[in-house]
Design a protein around this motif. Structure first.
Motif, PDB file in Angstrom:
ATOM      1  N   ARG A 180      -0.673   2.616  17.388  1.00 35.42           N
ATOM      2  CA  ARG A 180       0.116   1.952  16.926  1.00 35.42           C
ATOM      3  C   ARG A 180       1.219   1.344  17.796  1.00 35.42           C
ATOM      4  NH1 ARG A 180       1.194   4.651  11.066  1.00 35.42           N
ATOM      5  NH2 ARG A 180      -0.380   3.794   9.952  1.00 35.42           N
ATOM      6  N   PRO A 181       1.114   0.568  18.991  1.00 34.83           N
ATOM      7  CA  PRO A 181       2.522  -0.313  19.530  1.00 34.83           C
ATOM      8  C   PRO A 181       3.361  -0.522  18.212  1.00 34.83           C
ATOM      9  CG  PRO A 181       0.231  -1.688  19.739  1.00 34.83           C
ATOM     10  CD  PRO A 181       0.052  -0.465  18.678  1.00 34.83           C
ATOM     11  N   GLY A 182       4.496  -0.228  18.827  1.00 31.94           N
ATOM     12  CA  GLY A 182       6.350  -0.649  18.261  1.00 31.94           C
ATOM     13  C   GLY A 182       5.588   0.219  16.787  1.00 31.94           C
ATOM     14  N   GLY A 183       4.729   1.586  16.098  1.00 37.55           N
ATOM     15  CA  GLY A 183       4.715   2.380  15.298  1.00 37.55           C
ATOM     16  C   GLY A 183       4.620   1.192  14.188  1.00 37.55           C
ATOM     17  N   PRO A 184       4.936   2.198  12.697  1.00 35.03           N
ATOM     18  CA  PRO A 184       5.134   3.433  12.704  1.00 35.03           C
ATOM     19  C   PRO A 184       4.924   4.463  12.459  1.00 35.03           C
ATOM     20  CG  PRO A 184       4.744   2.311  10.818  1.00 35.03           C
ATOM     21  CD  PRO A 184       4.318   1.534  11.524  1.00 35.03           C
ATOM     22  N   MET A 185       4.643   5.399  13.022  1.00 33.52           N
ATOM     23  CA  MET A 185       4.657   7.191  13.184  1.00 33.52           C
ATOM     24  C   MET A 185       3.489   6.757  12.215  1.00 33.52           C
ATOM     25  SD  MET A 185       8.048  10.123  11.808  1.00 33.52           S
ATOM     26  CE  MET A 185       6.297  10.902  12.174  1.00 33.52           C
ATOM     27  N   PHE A 186       2.959   7.820  12.850  1.00 28.09           N
ATOM     28  CA  PHE A 186       1.241   8.365  11.573  1.00 28.09           C
ATOM     29  C   PHE A 186       1.692   8.809  10.889  1.00 28.09           C
ATOM     30  CE2 PHE A 186      -1.503   6.241  15.193  1.00 28.09           C
ATOM     31  CZ  PHE A 186      -1.882   5.100  14.367  1.00 28.09           C
ATOM     32  N   ARG A 187       2.494   9.230   9.487  1.00 27.50           N
ATOM     33  CA  ARG A 187       2.372  10.557   8.387  1.00 27.50           C
ATOM     34  C   ARG A 187       1.034  10.899   7.886  1.00 27.50           C
ATOM     35  NH1 ARG A 187       7.307   9.977   6.754  1.00 27.50           N
ATOM     36  NH2 ARG A 187       7.399  10.921   5.304  1.00 27.50           N
ATOM     37  N   ALA A 188       1.614  12.828   7.407  1.00 31.87           N
ATOM     38  CA  ALA A 188       0.018  13.702   7.299  1.00 31.87           C
ATOM     39  C   ALA A 188      -0.232  13.634   6.314  1.00 31.87           C
ATOM     40  CB  ALA A 188       1.517  15.084   6.786  1.00 31.87           C
ATOM     41  N   ALA A 189      -0.449  12.349   5.285  1.00 35.07           N
ATOM     42  CA  ALA A 189      -1.011  11.277   4.728  1.00 35.07           C
ATOM     43  C   ALA A 189      -2.667  10.281   5.355  1.00 35.07           C
ATOM     44  CB  ALA A 189      -0.916  10.902   3.674  1.00 35.07           C
ATOM     45  N   GLU A 190      -1.858   9.749   6.044  1.00 29.54           N
ATOM     46  CA  GLU A 190      -2.218   9.031   7.504  1.00 29.54           C
ATOM     47  C   GLU A 190      -3.531   9.777   8.022  1.00 29.54           C
ATOM     48  OE1 GLU A 190      -0.198   5.015   7.898  1.00 29.54           O
ATOM     49  OE2 GLU A 190       0.416   6.590   8.632  1.00 29.54           O
ATOM     50  N   VAL A 191      -3.115  11.186   8.748  1.00 32.99           N
ATOM     51  CA  VAL A 191      -3.777  12.096   9.712  1.00 32.99           C
ATOM     52  C   VAL A 191      -5.027  12.519   8.361  1.00 32.99           C
ATOM     53  CG1 VAL A 191      -3.494  13.873  11.005  1.00 32.99           C
ATOM     54  CG2 VAL A 191      -2.200  12.035  11.879  1.00 32.99           C
ATOM     55  N   ALA A 192      -4.225  12.795   7.764  1.00 33.80           N
ATOM     56  CA  ALA A 192      -5.808  13.426   6.682  1.00 33.80           C
ATOM     57  C   ALA A 192      -7.018  12.989   6.368  1.00 33.80           C
ATOM     58  CB  ALA A 192      -5.240  13.604   5.965  1.00 33.80           C
ATOM     59  N   ARG A 193      -6.238  11.394   6.490  1.00 33.64           N
ATOM     60  CA  ARG A 193      -7.067   9.895   5.814  1.00 33.64           C
ATOM     61  C   ARG A 193      -8.212   9.995   7.014  1.00 33.64           C
ATOM     62  NH1 ARG A 193      -5.277   4.255   2.900  1.00 33.64           N
ATOM     63  NH2 ARG A 193      -7.449   3.472   2.713  1.00 33.64           N
ATOM     64  N   ASP A 247       0.921  -0.945   0.358  1.00 31.78           N
ATOM     65  CA  ASP A 247       0.274  -0.258  -0.220  1.00 31.78           C
ATOM     66  C   ASP A 247       1.158   1.037   0.014  1.00 31.78           C
ATOM     67  OD1 ASP A 247      -2.850   1.594   0.236  1.00 31.78           O
ATOM     68  OD2 ASP A 247      -1.909   2.300   2.278  1.00 31.78           O
ATOM     69  N   VAL A 248       0.786   1.695  -0.494  1.00 31.08           N
ATOM     70  CA  VAL A 248       1.463   3.484  -0.695  1.00 31.08           C
ATOM     71  C   VAL A 248       1.263   4.545   0.415  1.00 31.08           C
ATOM     72  CG1 VAL A 248       1.804   5.377  -2.441  1.00 31.08           C
ATOM     73  CG2 VAL A 248       1.837   2.990  -3.513  1.00 31.08           C
ATOM     74  N   VAL A 249       1.664   4.564   1.173  1.00 34.35           N
ATOM     75  CA  VAL A 249       0.932   5.548   2.450  1.00 34.35           C
ATOM     76  C   VAL A 249       1.361   7.373   1.878  1.00 34.35           C
ATOM     77  CG1 VAL A 249       1.985   6.519   4.541  1.00 34.35           C
ATOM     78  CG2 VAL A 249       1.847   3.966   3.768  1.00 34.35           C
ATOM     79  N   GLU A 250       2.299   7.364   0.684  1.00 37.14           N
ATOM     80  CA  GLU A 250       2.878   8.621   0.676  1.00 37.14           C
ATOM     81  C   GLU A 250       3.031   8.526  -0.049  1.00 37.14           C
ATOM     82  OE1 GLU A 250       2.294  12.119   4.426  1.00 37.14           O
ATOM     83  OE2 GLU A 250       4.160  11.353   3.662  1.00 37.14           O
ATOM     84  N   ARG A 251       3.545   9.829  -1.220  1.00 35.97           N
ATOM     85  CA  ARG A 251       4.257   9.803  -2.020  1.00 35.97           C
ATOM     86  C   ARG A 251       4.883  11.517  -2.630  1.00 35.97           C
ATOM     87  NH1 ARG A 251       2.666   6.364  -6.777  1.00 35.97           N
ATOM     88  NH2 ARG A 251       4.629   4.854  -5.446  1.00 35.97           N
ATOM     89  N   ALA A 267       7.674  14.764  -3.399  1.00 41.51           N
ATOM     90  CA  ALA A 267       9.395  15.563  -3.405  1.00 41.51           C
ATOM     91  C   ALA A 267      10.221  14.701  -3.625  1.00 41.51           C
ATOM     92  CB  ALA A 267      10.385  15.377  -1.689  1.00 41.51           C
ATOM     93  N   GLY A 268       9.651  13.539  -5.179  1.00 38.92           N
ATOM     94  CA  GLY A 268      11.139  12.219  -4.981  1.00 38.92           C
ATOM     95  C   GLY A 268      11.483  10.739  -4.288  1.00 38.92           C
ATOM     96  N   LEU A 269      10.131  10.846  -3.307  1.00 40.04           N
ATOM     97  CA  LEU A 269      10.740  10.049  -2.135  1.00 40.04           C
ATOM     98  C   LEU A 269       8.826   9.367  -2.450  1.00 40.04           C
ATOM     99  CD1 LEU A 269      12.406  10.837   1.243  1.00 40.04           C
ATOM    100  CD2 LEU A 269      13.264   9.454  -1.023  1.00 40.04           C
ATOM    101  N   ALA A 270       8.746   7.971  -1.914  1.00 41.45           N
ATOM    102  CA  ALA A 270       7.348   7.073  -1.550  1.00 41.45           C
ATOM    103  C   ALA A 270       7.686   6.663  -0.403  1.00 41.45           C
ATOM    104  CB  ALA A 270       7.259   6.398  -2.873  1.00 41.45           C
ATOM    105  N   ILE A 271       6.559   6.165   0.573  1.00 42.78           N
ATOM    106  CA  ILE A 271       6.456   5.776   1.609  1.00 42.78           C
ATOM    107  C   ILE A 271       5.383   5.051   1.685  1.00 42.78           C
ATOM    108  CG2 ILE A 271       5.584   5.738   4.236  1.00 42.78           C
ATOM    109  CD1 ILE A 271       8.670   7.245   3.418  1.00 42.78           C
ATOM    110  N   ASP A 272       6.017   2.960   1.868  1.00 37.34           N
ATOM    111  CA  ASP A 272       5.023   2.049   0.922  1.00 37.34           C
ATOM    112  C   ASP A 272       4.910   1.310   2.398  1.00 37.34           C
ATOM    113  OD1 ASP A 272       4.880   3.399  -1.359  1.00 37.34           O
ATOM    114  OD2 ASP A 272       6.390   1.853  -2.435  1.00 37.34           O
ATOM    115  N   ASP A 273       4.006   0.611   2.751  1.00 32.40           N
ATOM    116  CA  ASP A 273       3.591  -0.141   3.858  1.00 32.40           C
ATOM    117  C   ASP A 273       4.133  -1.608   2.621  1.00 32.40           C
ATOM    118  OD1 ASP A 273       4.138   1.247   5.924  1.00 32.40           O
ATOM    119  OD2 ASP A 273       1.628   0.783   6.211  1.00 32.40           O
ATOM    120  N   LEU A 274       4.687  -3.045   3.553  1.00 31.16           N
ATOM    121  CA  LEU A 274       4.211  -3.632   3.214  1.00 31.16           C
ATOM    122  C   LEU A 274       4.201  -5.306   4.122  1.00 31.16           C
ATOM    123  CD1 LEU A 274       6.719  -2.206   1.717  1.00 31.16           C
ATOM    124  CD2 LEU A 274       7.491  -4.602   0.412  1.00 31.16           C
ATOM    125  N   VAL A 275       3.441  -6.110   3.165  1.00 42.24           N
ATOM    126  CA  VAL A 275       2.372  -6.644   3.869  1.00 42.24           C
ATOM    127  C   VAL A 275       3.648  -8.406   3.708  1.00 42.24           C
ATOM    128  CG1 VAL A 275       1.410  -8.475   5.898  1.00 42.24           C
ATOM    129  CG2 VAL A 275       0.633  -6.290   5.365  1.00 42.24           C
TER     130      VAL A 275
END
Length: 217
Positions: free
Chosen positions: A190-203, A34-38, A40-48
């Motif tokens: 979220r015990p153990g993280g990861p931190m909430f990103r701005a896009a996740e808070v907006a969602r 799942d793409v969390v955030e994208r 400035a040339g970077l992407a934050i992805d979650d993989l299970v």
């Protein structure tokens, strides 16, 4: 055993595929992405990913970061696959049973935003009342958080003085959003993280806004 691994990687073709190949080389099976955030040339992805028994999760970090420019933000155990596109289905479930809508919402939110648990609290000006909680939510009683009433969705400091000690020991990342009104708040952890990103808070805020229209006062 399944793990949720959050990676920060260059947003260019082939990078995610290279990460997938590196994980596959150590026997890890990717169940969902799942793409969390994208930006400035970077992407934050979650993989299970599923790791063979006997392998330590540290090998996931080593494998992913073997690809140039890739950094692992967090790794934690995770049950099932990402269920990030159920917003509409969740709203429909609440609309079908508004009397139990708050409980349905609280149980469903962690699956959508990849949190460990969720609780809904209310504030009467003096005391915090727990209205409902997801099945995995800790039963710890909350002291009076300084952020109540809450005007807008935000990330909370998991090491602040109001945070229960057990939450802090688990490295719990926290976010909250008003649920229709400032004195009724959805708190997710979220015990153990990861931190909430701005896009996740907006969602989270967007979902809470939609659901609050359906929920009874």
């Amino acid at each position: 055993m399944s793990f949720l691994i959050r990676v920060q990687l260059p947003d260019r073709p082939g990078t995610l595929g290279a990460v997938a190949s590196a994980l596959g080389a150590i026997g890890a099976d990717i169940l969902s992405v799942d793409v969390v955030e994208r930006g400035a040339g970077l992407a934050i992805d979650d993989l299970v990913v599923e790791l063979p028994s006997g392998r330590l999760p540290d090998v996931l970090i080593t494998a992913a970061e073997s690809i140039e420019g890739v950094e692992v933000d967090a790794v934690r155990p995770y049950a099932g696959v990402l269920d990030t596109h159920r917003e509409l289905e969740l709203v429909e479930d609440i609309a079908d049973d508004p009397r139990n809508g708050l409980a349905v919402f609280t149980e469903g939110v962690p699956k959508i935003i990849r949190a460990g648990w969720a609780v809904v609290v209310s504030w009467d000006g003096r005391t915090v009342h727990r209205l409902t909680s997801s099945s995995a939510a800790p039963e710890t009683k909350l002291a009076t958080p300084p952020w109540l009433p809450l005007a807008r969705a935000t990330v909370l400091d998991g090491e602040d003085s109001w945070v229960p000690e057990t939450w802090q020991e688990l490295g719990t990342e926290l976010a909250a959003t008003p649920l229709g009104k400032p004195d009724r708040v959805l708190l997710v952890g979220r015990p153990g993280g990861p931190m909430f990103r701005a896009a996740e808070v907006a969602r989270l805020a967007h979902l809470a806004g939609i659901v609050s229209v359906v929920l009874p006062d």
